[in-house]
Design a protein around this motif. Structure first.
Motif, mmCIF file in Angstrom:
data_model
loop_
_atom_site.group_PDB
_atom_site.id
_atom_site.type_symbol
_atom_site.label_atom_id
_atom_site.label_comp_id
_atom_site.label_asym_id
_atom_site.label_seq_id
_atom_site.Cartn_x
_atom_site.Cartn_y
_atom_site.Cartn_z
ATOM 1 N N GLY A 183 73.035 -25.472 17.773
ATOM 2 C CA GLY A 183 71.872 -26.380 18.369
ATOM 3 C C GLY A 183 71.823 -26.438 19.794
ATOM 4 O O GLY A 183 70.736 -26.108 20.137
ATOM 5 N N ILE A 184 72.739 -25.895 20.559
ATOM 6 C CA ILE A 184 72.782 -25.577 22.010
ATOM 7 C C ILE A 184 72.134 -24.335 22.186
ATOM 8 O O ILE A 184 71.121 -24.418 22.969
ATOM 9 N N ALA A 185 72.398 -23.384 21.255
ATOM 10 C CA ALA A 185 71.193 -22.182 21.595
ATOM 11 C C ALA A 185 69.840 -22.499 21.385
ATOM 12 O O ALA A 185 68.945 -21.982 22.014
ATOM 13 N N GLU A 186 69.460 -23.293 20.213
ATOM 14 C CA GLU A 186 68.146 -23.498 20.051
ATOM 15 C C GLU A 186 67.312 -24.251 21.290
ATOM 16 O O GLU A 186 66.317 -23.843 21.718
ATOM 17 N N ARG A 187 68.426 -25.238 21.517
ATOM 18 C CA ARG A 187 67.554 -26.076 22.586
ATOM 19 C C ARG A 187 67.355 -25.222 24.056
ATOM 20 O O ARG A 187 66.512 -25.371 24.599
ATOM 21 N N LEU A 188 68.232 -24.336 24.157
ATOM 22 C CA LEU A 188 68.156 -23.524 25.530
ATOM 23 C C LEU A 188 67.200 -22.746 25.554
ATOM 24 O O LEU A 188 66.314 -22.419 26.265
ATOM 25 N N LEU A 189 66.971 -21.875 24.144
ATOM 26 C CA LEU A 189 65.944 -20.859 24.320
ATOM 27 C C LEU A 189 64.550 -21.482 23.843
ATOM 28 O O LEU A 189 63.475 -20.670 24.496
ATOM 29 N N ASN A 190 64.538 -22.590 23.376
ATOM 30 C CA ASN A 190 63.214 -23.485 23.156
ATOM 31 C C ASN A 190 62.897 -23.736 24.504
ATOM 32 O O ASN A 190 61.546 -23.867 24.667
ATOM 33 N N LEU A 191 63.584 -23.939 25.830
ATOM 34 C CA LEU A 191 62.994 -24.102 26.943
ATOM 35 C C LEU A 191 62.053 -23.021 27.332
ATOM 36 O O LEU A 191 61.113 -23.237 28.109
ATOM 37 N N PHE A 192 62.410 -21.762 27.072
ATOM 38 C CA PHE A 192 61.471 -20.705 27.366
ATOM 39 C C PHE A 192 60.340 -20.426 26.548
ATOM 40 O O PHE A 192 59.431 -19.760 26.965
ATOM 41 N N VAL A 193 60.215 -21.039 25.471
ATOM 42 C CA VAL A 193 59.123 -20.934 24.419
ATOM 43 C C VAL A 193 58.264 -22.220 24.141
ATOM 44 O O VAL A 193 57.362 -22.040 23.584
ATOM 45 N N ALA A 194 59.033 -23.491 23.939
ATOM 46 C CA ALA A 194 58.348 -24.606 23.698
ATOM 47 C C ALA A 194 56.992 -25.038 24.213
ATOM 48 O O ALA A 194 56.106 -25.291 23.603
ATOM 49 N N GLY B 49 71.343 -30.409 32.259
ATOM 50 C CA GLY B 49 70.638 -30.354 33.715
ATOM 51 C C GLY B 49 69.695 -29.313 33.809
ATOM 52 O O GLY B 49 68.752 -29.544 34.374
ATOM 53 N N THR B 50 70.007 -28.251 32.977
ATOM 54 C CA THR B 50 68.503 -27.184 32.938
ATOM 55 C C THR B 50 67.521 -27.899 32.320
ATOM 56 O O THR B 50 66.474 -27.384 32.734
ATOM 57 N N THR B 51 67.428 -28.446 31.383
ATOM 58 C CA THR B 51 66.322 -29.152 30.624
ATOM 59 C C THR B 51 65.746 -29.973 31.436
ATOM 60 O O THR B 51 64.545 -30.190 31.711
ATOM 61 N N MET B 52 66.533 -30.888 32.377
ATOM 62 C CA MET B 52 66.085 -31.856 33.136
ATOM 63 C C MET B 52 65.092 -31.356 34.442
ATOM 64 O O MET B 52 64.089 -31.659 34.727
ATOM 65 N N PHE B 53 65.854 -30.260 34.873
ATOM 66 C CA PHE B 53 65.281 -29.746 36.040
ATOM 67 C C PHE B 53 64.634 -28.171 35.859
ATOM 68 O O PHE B 53 64.435 -27.444 36.724
ATOM 69 N N LEU C 245 63.550 -24.640 38.542
ATOM 70 C CA LEU C 245 64.494 -23.459 38.830
ATOM 71 C C LEU C 245 63.946 -22.310 38.984
ATOM 72 O O LEU C 245 62.680 -22.098 38.501
ATOM 73 N N THR C 246 64.335 -21.313 39.471
ATOM 74 C CA THR C 246 63.836 -19.857 39.839
ATOM 75 C C THR C 246 63.942 -19.167 38.495
ATOM 76 O O THR C 246 64.932 -19.506 37.757
ATOM 77 N N LEU C 247 63.235 -18.022 38.239
ATOM 78 C CA LEU C 247 63.552 -17.271 37.096
ATOM 79 C C LEU C 247 65.002 -16.592 37.123
ATOM 80 O O LEU C 247 65.518 -16.678 35.881
ATOM 81 N N ALA C 248 65.499 -16.286 38.350
ATOM 82 C CA ALA C 248 66.713 -15.701 38.268
ATOM 83 C C ALA C 248 67.775 -16.755 37.597
ATOM 84 O O ALA C 248 68.740 -16.349 37.088
ATOM 85 N N HIS C 249 67.640 -18.189 38.189
ATOM 86 C CA HIS C 249 68.511 -18.955 37.753
ATOM 87 C C HIS C 249 68.318 -19.296 36.322
ATOM 88 O O HIS C 249 69.518 -19.539 35.647
ATOM 89 N N LYS C 250 67.094 -19.313 35.802
ATOM 90 C CA LYS C 250 66.984 -19.747 34.329
ATOM 91 C C LYS C 250 67.833 -18.588 33.394
ATOM 92 O O LYS C 250 68.371 -18.629 32.613
ATOM 93 N N VAL C 251 67.449 -17.277 33.850
ATOM 94 C CA VAL C 251 67.956 -16.174 32.991
ATOM 95 C C VAL C 251 69.578 -15.946 33.323
ATOM 96 O O VAL C 251 70.149 -15.637 32.221
ATOM 97 N N ALA C 252 70.033 -16.504 34.414
ATOM 98 C CA ALA C 252 71.372 -16.407 34.448
ATOM 99 C C ALA C 252 72.148 -17.409 33.711
ATOM 100 O O ALA C 252 73.005 -17.146 33.161
ATOM 101 N N ILE C 253 71.511 -18.657 33.816
ATOM 102 C CA ILE C 253 72.147 -20.003 32.686
ATOM 103 C C ILE C 253 71.763 -19.402 31.386
ATOM 104 O O ILE C 253 72.747 -19.800 30.615
ATOM 105 N N LEU C 254 70.938 -18.895 31.178
ATOM 106 C CA LEU C 254 70.736 -18.444 29.659
ATOM 107 C C LEU C 254 71.824 -17.623 29.379
ATOM 108 O O LEU C 254 72.530 -17.595 28.171
ATOM 109 N N ILE C 255 71.900 -16.470 30.131
ATOM 110 C CA ILE C 255 72.875 -15.176 29.786
ATOM 111 C C ILE C 255 74.455 -15.975 29.590
ATOM 112 O O ILE C 255 75.145 -15.768 28.707
ATOM 113 N N PHE C 256 74.731 -16.855 30.639
ATOM 114 C CA PHE C 256 75.965 -17.479 30.675
ATOM 115 C C PHE C 256 76.312 -18.239 29.345
ATOM 116 O O PHE C 256 77.217 -18.308 28.741
#
Length: 408
Positions: free
Chosen positions: A45-56, A315-319, A323-334
């Motif tokens: 579920g965490i992965a789905e919510r995270l990845l959906n931020l990029f496509v929702a 936090g990522t969902t809220m803000f 976020l910059t693209l670099a921060h988004k990608v870094a959070i995604l990978i981590f």
């Protein structure tokens, strides 16, 4: 700063799961929760919510594009249209859901939702981004008919919220309501692996469609939940992709166009079940069964990682928009690496130590990148190697993190 208040749905989800767990304990039904399965459910579920931020956001854009350019009817937004839209949404869901069980490449995305052998609110989280994409392709029918995208998004939120609460065993049969709504009892039938319950109760909110199309089944005997051929792994990656590998293997073995077509578009019921066993052995994905409970250090270490990624996701969902693209990608990978880490820890895979080192290097890399010091990354990397050689960090890690030494 733009704030996405839907972020509060994430902690709300965990609060409801916790409440269900405490009620289950009070009712002496705590066995409906299993630690490893619950953590695996959370990870998906965490992965789905995270990845959906990029496509929702693209889902709404597609709906708007279809509505603006191809809407067949000009449907109003009056109050009664909301009822019509809810019924239409559920009907589209029924056929998306049914086809997701009847066509291999759709089942590959949906099978993840059925892997849990426990049926509780945590199982509702087992949705993949691939499944969400397929589902939204089906829902493009709604703006094509002429429903406004804003109405569609609102109904889909309500639709999803309702289906979350149907994943529980703590609510029994609800009498006459079971002639109208999909209740927890009826949806539990859908998650069952008993032969009489297979391919039944595809509806998400209303029971009409199952009765109309001949797929309704009331709960009789207590269901056995999960797949008819359970997967033998808690691996985050294996749970997501094992069926795609099975399709690929079936396609490779198939002779002739029809056989290859069936491997991709045929029924999952016709899939050679020996393929899964062969692939599990090939990729070392036989689930390790431990009778003893995990040592406290093992659970604490895993729980800290889980809490960390949930906090980061919230936090990522809220803000997200700030976020910059670099921060988004870094959070995604981590987060994705951490979820793989959690699955490997549940599986007690010894290679997790090397994944931990990789994750640590990623953190250093992001830090040095942020401050334009990337060439200096060589220093923490060489320091890590020196520490490994001097203190044998791997042995210390295995001693203090793993609950017991196991193959893998």
């Amino acid at each position: 700063m733009t704030v996405n208040y839907l972020a509060f749905a994430i902690p709300a989800f965990f609060i409801f799961v916790f409440i269900e767990f405490k009620i289950a304990q009070h009712q002496k039904k705590a066995k409906i929760f299993k630690y490893e399965s619950t953590v695996a459910n959370f990870s998906v579920g965490i992965a789905e919510r995270l990845l959906n931020l990029f496509v929702a956001a693209s889902f709404y854009q597609v709906y708007h594009w279809v509505y603006t350019n191809y809407a067949i009817f000009d449907i109003s937004t009056k109050w009664y249209v909301w009822i019509l839209l809810l019924l239409s949404t559920d009907l589209v869901w029924y056929w998306y859901h049914r086809l997701g069980h009847e066509i291999n490449f759709l089942w590959a995305a949906h099978i993840v939702h059925h892997q849990s052998e426990e049926f509780n609110l945590s199982a509702a989280a087992r949705i993949t981004t691939i499944q969400a994409i397929f589902r939204n392709v089906f829902w493009c029918i709604l703006p094509l008919i002429g429903f406004h995208p804003n109405m569609i998004i609102t109904i889909l939120l309500a639709h999803g919220a309702y289906s979350f609460f149907t994943h529980t065993q703590l609510i029994g049969k609800l009498g006459w309501l079971e002639n109208i709504l999909i209740t927890p009892s009826l949806h539990g039938v859908h998650h069952a692996s008993d032969e009489k319950y297979l391919d039944k109760n595809y509806g998400d909110v209303f029971v009409f469609w199952d009765k109309l199309f001949g797929t309704f089944q009331a709960e009789e005997e207590v269901p056995k939940y999960g797949l008819t051929h359970p997967i033998k792994s808690y691996s985050f990656l294996w749970q997501h992709f094992h069926y795609y590998l099975e399709i690929g293997e079936a396609y490779r073995r198939a002779n002739g166009f029809k056989a290859k077509w069936d491997a991709v578009f045929g029924s999952p019921a016709l899939m050679d079940q020996n393929i899964r066993t062969i692939l599990e052995e090939r990729y070392y994905q036989n689930k390790l069964q431990h009778e003893a409970k995990p040592k406290p250090k093992f659970k604490i270490y895993l729980n800290i990682q889980l809490i960390l990624v949930v906090a980061m996701l919230t936090g990522t969902t809220m803000f997200y928009e700030s976020l910059t693209l670099a921060h988004k990608v870094a959070i995604l990978i981590f987060i994705l690496v951490t979820l793989i880490n959690i699955g490997a820890l549940l599986e007690q895979r010894k290679w997790i130590y090397y994944l931990e080192c990789f994750r640590l290097i990623l953190i250093f890399a992001f830090f040095f990148y942020t401050f334009n010091l990337l060439p200096f990354l060589i220093f923490p990397v060489t320091s890590l190697i020196a520490l490994e050689r001097t203190f044998c960090l791997r042995k210390l890690y295995m001693k203090h993190v793993f609950k017991q030494a196991t193959p893998g």
